[in-house]
Design an enzyme around this catalytic site. Sequence first.
Site, mmCIF file in Angstrom:
data_model
loop_
_atom_site.group_PDB
_atom_site.id
_atom_site.type_symbol
_atom_site.label_atom_id
_atom_site.label_comp_id
_atom_site.label_asym_id
_atom_site.label_seq_id
_atom_site.Cartn_x
_atom_site.Cartn_y
_atom_site.Cartn_z
ATOM 1 C CG ASN A 164 -0.267 -0.051 2.522
ATOM 2 O OD1 ASN A 164 0.673 -0.819 2.706
ATOM 3 N ND2 ASN A 164 -0.709 0.748 3.466
ATOM 4 C CD GLU A 262 1.609 -1.291 10.810
ATOM 5 O OE1 GLU A 262 0.453 -1.772 10.929
ATOM 6 O OE2 GLU A 262 1.997 -0.667 9.821
ATOM 7 C CB CYS A 295 -2.138 0.004 8.461
ATOM 8 S SG CYS A 295 -0.766 1.153 8.732
ATOM 9 C CD GLU A 470 10.652 -1.283 13.321
ATOM 10 O OE1 GLU A 470 11.384 -0.714 12.491
ATOM 11 O OE2 GLU A 470 10.108 -2.383 13.108
#
Length: 496
Positions: A164, A262, A295, A470
């Site tokens: 994406n 993630e 997301c 992160e």
Amino acid sequence: MPHGHDAARAVAQVAGVAVDTRHWINGERVTSPDTFTDTSPIDGAPLARISRGGAAEAAAAVDAAHTAFPGWAQTNHTERARILHAIADGIEARIEELAAVETADNGALLRSHRRGVMPRVAHNFRFFADWLLQLRHDDFDTRGHTNHISWDPAGVCALITPWNAPLMLATWKVAPALAAGNTVVLKPAEWSPLTASLLADIAAEAGLPAGVLNVVQGYGHEAGAALVRDPRVARISFTGSVPTARHIAGAAAANLVPVSLELGGKSPLLVFADCDLDLAVDLAVEQFDNAGQVCLAGTRLLVEASIADEFTQRLIARTEALRQGDPRGEATDIGPNIHPAHLTRIDSFVQRALAAGARALTGGGPNTDLGGLYYRPTLLTDVAPDAEIVTEEVFGPVLTLQTFDTEEAAVALANATRFGLAAALATGDQERAHRITGQLVAGTVWVNCFFVRDLRAPFGGSRHSGIGREGGTWSFDFYCDLKNTVTAPKGWLTRG
């Protein structure tokens, strides 16, 4: 595993840019016996035949990275940072080319790639290069002994990235891994592999030594699976789906390899009656960005009942005014979804929701005027709190609207999924904002804003949205082995 001798046949012209379709392993282009077709979501046209890697290519890339690791790990911080800045220079010199190729490959808006995404790609390298040079922890004393904290490179990093935001999310991982002194094997998504190949060229031109960055193309169950199983891999970072993450975590567990995962979300956008309603509607419309393939998107609109009617009317009007079409057009607001299989998945979610009693206030199916992979921006209401459409990630331009009467009810709805990546709220009450943010399960919470991200901040999710954080020092904590060196006071005698 053959090397490519006929380079011309391995180069595709995409949006006027020459893109090598072979792997990049140990500073060389490498072919595979098999290939797969990469197509454009804009019109379904084939873009290139891509070398299809598997276990052999993954092993060769890990070999190269493993061999290159000692030299890169021992390269001083200043030189590492210099090369990372040179990579950023190369990206900035090719922003137009990178933007054009990525739009052709994944269908996201060309204007967004030019103005925001590709500059951020370069910034990823600059930021972590600079952070490396100031990375430190103050020494501290223990009964006269000095404790000194250091970050040691971990080794070979396997980085598996999604379709994406291909280059932005790849460099979000590649840049800190390289800055930390590690070597990398990058496996881009098979639906959008092209800009990863261009990144390999840019890194080589910037002087990155052979084997430090390797790119293996292919399917997750072939190249990706082989890569994460390799016992020489020291770190695995993955962005993608929960089912795939479970397989990766299992492979990592067998070798006791740290993972950063993630995994998307089902984020809420809470709208309170005391908010700036124009701002709240702006925030809601923004959730359709990248055809809903984000997301972090706040796809669950939770609106205080007293303003729900007015909010809904304004949102429908704004949604129906969005311009959908070719993402290369400057005036386009929403482009296509990535792949026929993904469009079918999105529509299946919507049709099941409608069959279960949901009501489409706008949208509700593919855009038949455009055909292809264009799905109408959709707003659904009359959904049950435990309905699939409000608990599972659709990853398309589909929002749901639910109402609440109290803060307690709003928080309960917001936390009523297995995810916990992000949340946003619109309110004019600062105390309320502080109260609610403390109760939301999310790695990032935005108050009266959305998608403001600073690389100094930790990024990641809770629950099924992932493992780890992160960004800034948190990235170095993951990509390094932390060491504490304890030194006795001067003057202490050692035993002979």
